[in-house]
Design an enzyme around this catalytic site. Sequence first.
Site, PDB file in Angstrom:
ATOM      1  N   ARG A  37       0.820  -1.219   0.000  1.00  0.00           N
ATOM      2  CA  ARG A  37       0.000   0.000   0.000  1.00  0.00           C
ATOM      3  C   ARG A  37       0.852   1.267   0.000  1.00  0.00           C
ATOM      4  NH1 ARG A  37      -5.106  -2.022   3.744  1.00  0.00           N
ATOM      5  NH2 ARG A  37      -6.164  -3.008   2.000  1.00  0.00           N
ATOM      6  N   LYS A 201     -20.610 -16.649   1.175  1.00  0.00           N
ATOM      7  CA  LYS A 201     -22.035 -16.371   1.376  1.00  0.00           C
ATOM      8  C   LYS A 201     -22.702 -15.682   0.201  1.00  0.00           C
ATOM      9  CE  LYS A 201     -21.410 -15.474   6.343  1.00  0.00           C
ATOM     10  NZ  LYS A 201     -20.141 -14.732   6.422  1.00  0.00           N
ATOM     11  N   GLY A 358      -9.954  -7.894  -1.673  1.00  0.00           N
ATOM     12  CA  GLY A 358     -10.279  -8.882  -0.639  1.00  0.00           C
ATOM     13  C   GLY A 358      -9.593 -10.227  -0.812  1.00  0.00           C
ATOM     14  N   GLY A 381     -14.300  -4.208   0.043  1.00  0.00           N
ATOM     15  CA  GLY A 381     -15.669  -3.711   0.198  1.00  0.00           C
ATOM     16  C   GLY A 381     -16.022  -2.662  -0.842  1.00  0.00           C
TER      17      GLY A 381
END
Length: 401
Positions: A37, A201, A358, A381
């Site tokens: 990063r 999910k 992610g 996200g």
Amino acid sequence: MLNKKSVDDINVKGKRVLVRCDFNVPLKEGKITDENRLVAALPTIKKLIADGGKVILCSHLGKPKGEPKPELSLAPVAARLSELLGQEVKFAADPEVVGPNAKAAVEAMQDGDVVLLENTRYRAEETKNGEAFSKDLASLCEVFVNDAFGTAHRAHCSNVGVTQFVDTAVVGYLMQKEIDFLGNAVNAPERPFVAILGGAKVADKLNVISNLLEKCDTLIIGGGMAYTFLKAAGKETGASLVDDTKLDYCTEMIAKAKELGKNLLLPTDTIVAKSFPNPIDAEIEVENVACDAIPADMMGLDIGTQAAEDFAAAVKSAKTVVWNGPMGVFENPVLAKGTIAVAKALAETDATTIIGGGDSAAAVNQLGFGDKMTHISTGGGASLEFLEGKELPGVAAANDK
């Protein structure tokens, strides 16, 4: 939403420029263990230095929950950035972030100097987008640059609030790249456009599935969420992870794909075991079975060999591929084969390949395919909400061209 002013559209000479970066790096005993990063932020920082701006950097780190925690200080980031930039990055150690040290450091800046503020989440109002802290941050600068895509889906003081009190707010190179790749992939893709969704999910990806079905030519569903789709399609799923509350939704999506003439690809076979590996990388006995023949006492933990071949073939025919979510429990070597097969297919295609942050970003990097992808998103996200077609507050707050 995508036509935003960037650092290339402004003149910062002699001006104080506040840059929101994503320095949320992993630390172990005060040492940075992964500096991706920091490296990703350098092009924007170097551009502003070269243009003669007075560069004030800010970021959050971890979750200090509104109080100063020494182990979450950005001091190690300032030290490492000084080395990476080859010039001093002065660290303003104020528990209230914009305090006497920050004000004095900014006051003393010459053109091309760099100052780093303390962790923005030391202030409780940061995550609530409180006005007082937004004004404090704005008081330091004349220009604001947002280069933190990872938090773009949240409205915080340091990425959204501050823009209300600064005339010039633009995006940095990292943010621009995310907007270009993710935005164009979804809104103006080169076709055929194949989207691959995985992860555990269905509930996490409801809107993404629906939105991508409207945009893509082929939608591939793998990972744990595939078993809810398979059950909705009338297959026996054994002891696999199934969200019974989402069966109707999956049935609707299968019908929607048919209605829109889209190709919805589900696994035809799966790797099953008696139970989830514990610990996650433990040795495990598995077998490969057809998806309509999963034994009652077994659970699916990865896509099977035929499914891996089918998915790879779909990728090879594509011109644009977006991938979010692994195909199985990739942390276990025995259950990583499906994810590896898909990553390998993406690495070998000439298509534009975009990895949506992610777990998929982690999987691609861990498996050694990172440098073969066109773009790996820096925000899990945020990239998911982008793929849902949502407006991201951190992007929307920048000035339009």
